[in-house]
Motif scaffolding. Structure first.
Motif, short mmCIF file in Angstrom:
data_model
loop_
_atom_site.label_atom_id
_atom_site.label_comp_id
_atom_site.label_asym_id
_atom_site.label_seq_id
_atom_site.Cartn_x
_atom_site.Cartn_y
_atom_site.Cartn_z
N LYS A 110 0.83 -1.20 0.00
CA LYS A 110 0.00 0.00 0.00
C LYS A 110 0.87 1.25 0.00
CE LYS A 110 -3.64 2.09 2.80
NZ LYS A 110 -4.40 1.96 4.06
N LYS A 111 1.92 1.25 0.80
CA LYS A 111 2.83 2.38 0.86
C LYS A 111 3.55 2.58 -0.47
CE LYS A 111 2.85 4.21 5.02
NZ LYS A 111 2.63 5.62 5.25
N LYS A 112 3.96 1.48 -1.10
CA LYS A 112 4.67 1.59 -2.39
C LYS A 112 3.77 2.17 -3.46
CE LYS A 112 8.29 -1.88 -2.00
NZ LYS A 112 8.83 -3.11 -2.55
N THR A 113 2.51 1.73 -3.52
CA THR A 113 1.61 2.27 -4.53
C THR A 113 1.32 3.74 -4.27
OG1 THR A 113 -0.33 1.47 -3.31
CG2 THR A 113 0.52 0.05 -5.08
N SER A 168 3.38 5.86 -2.84
CA SER A 168 4.57 6.64 -3.21
C SER A 168 4.72 6.71 -4.74
CB SER A 168 5.83 6.06 -2.57
OG SER A 168 6.10 4.78 -3.09
N LYS A 169 4.30 5.67 -5.45
CA LYS A 169 4.35 5.70 -6.91
C LYS A 169 3.38 6.75 -7.46
CE LYS A 169 5.92 1.01 -7.91
NZ LYS A 169 5.55 -0.28 -8.50
N LYS A 170 2.20 6.84 -6.83
CA LYS A 170 1.21 7.83 -7.28
C LYS A 170 1.75 9.24 -7.08
CE LYS A 170 -2.96 5.11 -6.54
NZ LYS A 170 -4.20 4.98 -5.74
N VAL A 171 2.40 9.47 -5.94
CA VAL A 171 2.98 10.78 -5.67
C VAL A 171 4.07 11.08 -6.68
CG1 VAL A 171 4.35 12.09 -4.00
CG2 VAL A 171 2.38 10.77 -3.23
N ALA A 172 4.90 10.09 -6.99
CA ALA A 172 6.00 10.29 -7.95
C ALA A 172 5.45 10.59 -9.35
CB ALA A 172 6.89 9.06 -7.97
N THR A 173 4.41 9.88 -9.77
CA THR A 173 3.84 10.14 -11.10
C THR A 173 3.19 11.52 -11.15
OG1 THR A 173 1.81 8.96 -10.49
CG2 THR A 173 3.48 7.72 -11.69
#
Length: 135
Positions: free
Chosen positions: A111-114, A116-121
């Motif tokens: 959940k944390k990885k997804t 952080s990926k959303k924030v990065a995108t």
């Protein structure tokens, strides 16, 4: 007083004397552990045979639970960090947040990885938008 040769009552039988080699051998055999493990347990919980026995039962129970993450064991931290592809600090934070269950930690890390990926995108999209406006 744990091993007074003159006092052989129940109090003496209920205590483990690490200073006597024959007692270390007896209790090690009884609990099916090495003398070093026995000494470590006595140092942790005291000389009471009942407390030491309860300690070993708890340790065997925890060892049987393979899905439990023990963050106090460095080899487990390394193993689970590699498995979840996170740093040891992030693993410890996840365990603190959701508990020692490997399934719960795996879900939390994913959940944390997804997130952080959303924030990065979003950041990348924002940069592209600002470049387009500048051009």
């Amino acid at each position: 007083m744990a091993d007074s040769k003159k006092k052989r009552g129940a109090g003496d039988r209920a205590r483990i004397a690490l200073g006597e080699a024959y007692e270390v051998a007896y209790w090690s055999k009884k609990f099916k552990v090495t003398p070093a493990e026995l000494k470590s347990a006595v140092n942790k919980v005291g000389h009471s045979a009942k407390k030491v026995e309860a300690y070993f039962k708890e340790q065997k129970h925890l060892a049987a639970d393979r899905a439990r993450i023990a963050v106090n064991e460095p080899y487990e931290v390394r193993y689970w960090s590699k498995k979840f592809k996170v740093t040891p600090a992030k693993l410890k934070a996840a365990v603190a947040a959701v508990g020692h269950s490997s399934k719960k930690v795996a879900a939390y890390v994913a959940k944390k990885k997804t997130a952080s990926k959303k924030v990065a995108t979003k950041k990348v999209a924002k940069k592209k938008a600002t470049k387009k406006k500048a051009a």
